[in-house]
Scaffold this active site. Structure first.
Site, PDB file in Angstrom:
ATOM      1  N   ARG A 235       0.836  -1.186   0.000  1.00  7.79           N
ATOM      2  CA  ARG A 235       0.000   0.000   0.000  1.00  7.79           C
ATOM      3  C   ARG A 235       0.881   1.250   0.000  1.00  7.79           C
ATOM      4  O   ARG A 235       1.879   1.321   0.721  1.00  7.79           O
ATOM      5  CB  ARG A 235      -0.927   0.026   1.231  1.00  7.79           C
ATOM      6  CG  ARG A 235      -2.087  -0.964   1.153  1.00  7.79           C
ATOM      7  CD  ARG A 235      -3.085  -0.536   0.090  1.00  7.79           C
ATOM      8  NE  ARG A 235      -4.251  -1.408  -0.003  1.00  7.79           N
ATOM      9  CZ  ARG A 235      -4.372  -2.410  -0.854  1.00  7.79           C
ATOM     10  NH1 ARG A 235      -3.365  -2.724  -1.664  1.00  7.79           N
ATOM     11  NH2 ARG A 235      -5.486  -3.138  -0.905  1.00  7.79           N
ATOM     12  N   GLU A 264      -2.689   7.338  -7.209  1.00 11.96           N
ATOM     13  CA  GLU A 264      -2.144   6.751  -8.427  1.00 11.96           C
ATOM     14  C   GLU A 264      -2.805   7.335  -9.673  1.00 11.96           C
ATOM     15  O   GLU A 264      -4.037   7.265  -9.783  1.00 11.96           O
ATOM     16  CB  GLU A 264      -2.318   5.230  -8.372  1.00 11.96           C
ATOM     17  CG  GLU A 264      -1.533   4.630  -7.209  1.00 11.96           C
ATOM     18  CD  GLU A 264      -1.835   3.160  -6.943  1.00 11.96           C
ATOM     19  OE1 GLU A 264      -2.731   2.590  -7.611  1.00 11.96           O
ATOM     20  OE2 GLU A 264      -1.178   2.590  -6.063  1.00 11.96           O
ATOM     21  N   HIS A 282       0.491  -0.386  -9.871  1.00 10.72           N
ATOM     22  CA  HIS A 282      -0.315  -1.237  -8.985  1.00 10.72           C
ATOM     23  C   HIS A 282      -0.623  -2.543  -9.724  1.00 10.72           C
ATOM     24  O   HIS A 282      -1.750  -3.036  -9.735  1.00 10.72           O
ATOM     25  CB  HIS A 282      -1.606  -0.535  -8.568  1.00 10.72           C
ATOM     26  CG  HIS A 282      -2.117  -0.985  -7.237  1.00 10.72           C
ATOM     27  ND1 HIS A 282      -2.580  -0.118  -6.285  1.00 10.72           N
ATOM     28  CD2 HIS A 282      -2.247  -2.227  -6.688  1.00 10.72           C
ATOM     29  CE1 HIS A 282      -2.975  -0.783  -5.208  1.00 10.72           C
ATOM     30  NE2 HIS A 282      -2.769  -2.069  -5.434  1.00 10.72           N
TER      31      HIS A 282
END
Length: 307
Positions: A235, A264, A282
């Site tokens: 995270r 993001e 991610h």
């Protein structure tokens, strides 16, 4: 007909089986219309009349959930529930499920790939060769070095298993140590400060909580070896991004592999200019195997909990 909203863009990407199962059980399937992570306002709009939701990292806080009058179950596409107001769900009797271990191997693979790529400067070498620069770039090894694993859940354990084959000395930090596993794989549980000081490679595998937010900040970076590598596939909240930028800019550590950011794409655009950091979108869990497993498990969780 009950309606299910599916927000992850990779859901069912490589197989239609998960969607077919939902349809066969009488669900109307609605997918993410934006092609990206939804905002809070977008989620409020899309969730109004759904009976179930398969959610990635899109926001499901109390304000969003208050709009979902028909919602009966939330199926997390992954394991981290920090984007979901779990307390609200408990009060309102909305089950929250996760796809436990479905992507563990994929994330562990990606974590180890980042460690190797940063150590051996793979991306830098590739980019140089593409502009006909065949000069040698000195790198560092990984075999036999010390690995620090922060968080020894399924993914952390997967990284440890891979590191075992590289004959690495393995340190670990976890508030709930697994001593049986540690004995089998020769892992030594230590305090966080000891791990940060002694590790050549550090990898993070923790959820985002008030206790873990900015776990790595200026203090922790100052304790790391100058040849150390930091990897985060967990995270973005775990790292103070200003401190990360400063330590990489000043070459105070060897490098970093970062697949997750607080926002993001990251708000701190200077991070994108660093040559000693490999950046991911991610994407650690985005393998064909993991996507298929998560898609099917997410559907199974809805069917098992739907009322």
């Amino acid at each position: 007909m009950p309606k299910v909203l599916i927000t992850p863009r990779s859901f069912g990407k490589y197989s239609e089986e998960a969607s077919r199962i939902l349809t066969a059980h009488g669900f109307e399937v609605v997918t993410n219309p934006y092609g990206r992570i939804m905002t809070e306002e977008e989620m409020k709009k899309e969730i109004v009349d759904v009976d179930a939701v398969i959610v990635g990292v899109d926001p499901l806080n109390a304000d969003v959930l208050a709009e979902a009058k028909r919602l009966k179950v939330i199926s997390k596409y992954g394991v981290g529930t920090d984007n979901i107001d779990v307390d609200y769900c408990k009060v309102n009797n909305i089950p929250v499920t996760i796809t436990r271990n479905a992507n563990a191997d994929s994330v562990a693979d990606f974590t180890f790939a980042l460690m190797l790529a940063i150590a051996r400067r793979i991306v830098e070498i590739d980019q140089s060769c593409r502009v006909m620069d065949w000069s040698k770039k000195t790198s560092i090894g990984i075999y036999g070095k010390t690995l620090g694993v922060i968080g020894t859940g399924a993914i952390g354990k997967g990284v440890i298993k891979r590191a075992h084959g590289f004959d690495m000395d393995i340190l670990a930090y976890d508030v709930c140590p697994d001593n049986e596993f540690a004995k089998k794989y020769k892992v030594t549980y230590v305090e966080l400060e000891h791990l940060v000081n002694e590790s050549d490679f550090i990898t993070l595998h923790l959820p985002a909580t008030p206790e873990t937010t900015n776990l790595f900040s200026e203090k922790e970076f100052s304790m790391m070896k100058e040849t150390a590598v930091l990897v985060n596939t967990a995270r973005g909240e775990l790292i103070d991004e200003d401190a990360l930028y400063n330590v990489l800019r000043d070459k105070k550590i060897w490098g970093a592999g970062i697949d997750v950011f607080k926002k993001e794409p990251p708000e701190k655009k200077e991070l994108l200019e660093l040559d000693n950091m490999i950046i991911g979108s991610h994407a650690a869990a985005s393998s064909v195997d993991a996507v298929n497993k998560m898609s099917l498990m997410a559907v199974e969780n809805i069917l098992a909990n739907f009322k």
